[in-house]
Design a protein around this motif. Structure first.
Motif, PDB file in Angstrom:
ATOM      1  N   GLN A 284       0.850  -1.184   0.000  1.00  0.00           N
ATOM      2  CA  GLN A 284       0.000   0.000   0.000  1.00  0.00           C
ATOM      3  C   GLN A 284       0.891   1.240   0.000  1.00  0.00           C
ATOM      4  OE1 GLN A 284      -2.507  -0.427   3.461  1.00  0.00           O
ATOM      5  NE2 GLN A 284      -3.472  -2.309   2.704  1.00  0.00           N
ATOM      6  N   THR A 285       0.312   2.362  -0.398  1.00  0.00           N
ATOM      7  CA  THR A 285       1.117   3.586  -0.472  1.00  0.00           C
ATOM      8  C   THR A 285       1.689   3.960   0.897  1.00  0.00           C
ATOM      9  OG1 THR A 285      -0.874   4.916  -0.224  1.00  0.00           O
ATOM     10  CG2 THR A 285      -0.121   4.486  -2.475  1.00  0.00           C
ATOM     11  N   THR A 286       0.982   3.590   1.938  1.00  0.00           N
ATOM     12  CA  THR A 286       1.459   3.885   3.294  1.00  0.00           C
ATOM     13  C   THR A 286       2.673   3.040   3.692  1.00  0.00           C
ATOM     14  OG1 THR A 286      -0.208   2.363   4.111  1.00  0.00           O
ATOM     15  CG2 THR A 286      -0.746   4.714   4.159  1.00  0.00           C
ATOM     16  N   ASP A 287       3.007   2.040   2.890  1.00  0.00           N
ATOM     17  CA  ASP A 287       4.211   1.253   3.150  1.00  0.00           C
ATOM     18  C   ASP A 287       5.477   1.989   2.707  1.00  0.00           C
ATOM     19  OD1 ASP A 287       2.521  -1.801   2.137  1.00  0.00           O
ATOM     20  OD2 ASP A 287       2.700  -0.896   4.133  1.00  0.00           O
ATOM     21  N   SER A 288       5.316   3.054   1.994  1.00  0.00           N
ATOM     22  CA  SER A 288       6.477   3.803   1.500  1.00  0.00           C
ATOM     23  C   SER A 288       7.328   4.308   2.663  1.00  0.00           C
ATOM     24  CB  SER A 288       6.019   4.979   0.634  1.00  0.00           C
ATOM     25  OG  SER A 288       5.358   4.532  -0.524  1.00  0.00           O
TER      26      SER A 288
END
Lengths: 116, 108
Positions: free
Chosen positions: B78-82
């Protein structure tokens, strides 16, 4: 586990001045550790602080530049002295509550320092 | 002293993809941890894993101490894993040695 409160979270300082960073832990710990993370780099250990004795500094770090206090088992401060732009980094404190037993390490929120 | 090497240094994923991050260490260690550093600089503990396999939601980690490596798996990214993922090994002297990190960017 351990909850660590570190402050300030960020600061912008003038060159030649000093900044003291505080680290408060919610439980008593034997050792506290201070790290520096320069922009785009990994974390590097500055020193290890044991209550009641002088901190032990890693190669490349000296007490005059990074004096550390450890007045009790839940608190420590790191001062960045006579700052220059090269000191702009994130500074983090860390504890490992079961240090003698090689257990998990926890980190404060970090202090993002910019020196202008 | 102990050396900790991470690969790859950078990784770009499309949202939903899976990935594997690797951490090699040069000597036997007493502790191996994985962290995620968010954009604000805070280090989030992911796993304390000196050996074996652990899972936490979409993340899992495996450390093979005898072969001196650890893997971090991210599934359905997910983008929040960046952010930057660090592994760190506790050396015989009780000091946590960090790898150089893997910078992960997850695109929507």
């Amino acid at each position: 586990s351990a909850v660590i409160s570190q402050k300030p979270s960020r600061d912008i300082c003038q060159r030649g001045t000093s900044l003291t960073i505080q680290c408060q832990v919610d439980s008593q710990v034997t050792m506290m550790f201070w790290y520096r993370q320069q922009p785009g780099q990994s974390l590097t250990l500055i020193a290890t602080a044991n209550q009641g004795s002088e901190a032990t500094y890693e190669s490349g770090f000296v007490i005059d530049k990074f004096p550390i206090s450890r007045p009790n088992l839940t608190f420590s401060t790191l001062t960045v002295s006579n700052m220059s732009p090269e000191d702009s980094s994130i500074y983090l404190c860390s504890v490992a509550p079961g240090w003698a037993m090689n257990t998990e390490a926890f980190f404060g929120q970090g202090t993002r320092l910019t020196v202008v | 002293g102990i050396q900790v090497e991470q690969s790859p240094p950078d990784l770009i994923l499309q949202e939903g993809a899976n990935s594997t991050l690797r951490c090699n260490f040069s000597d036997s260690v007493n502790n191996l941890q994985w962290f995620h550093q968010n954009p604000w600089g805070q280090l989030i503990n992911l796993f304390y894993i000196p050996s074996g396999t652990k899972q936490n939601g979409r993340l899992s980690a495996t450390t093979v101490a005898t072969e001196r490596y650890s893997l971090l798996y991210i599934s359905s990214s997910q983008t929040t894993d960046s952010g930057v993922y660090f592994c760190a090994a506790l050396n015989q002297g009780g000091k946590l040695i960090f790898g150089q990190g893997t910078e992960l960017s997850v695109k929507p």
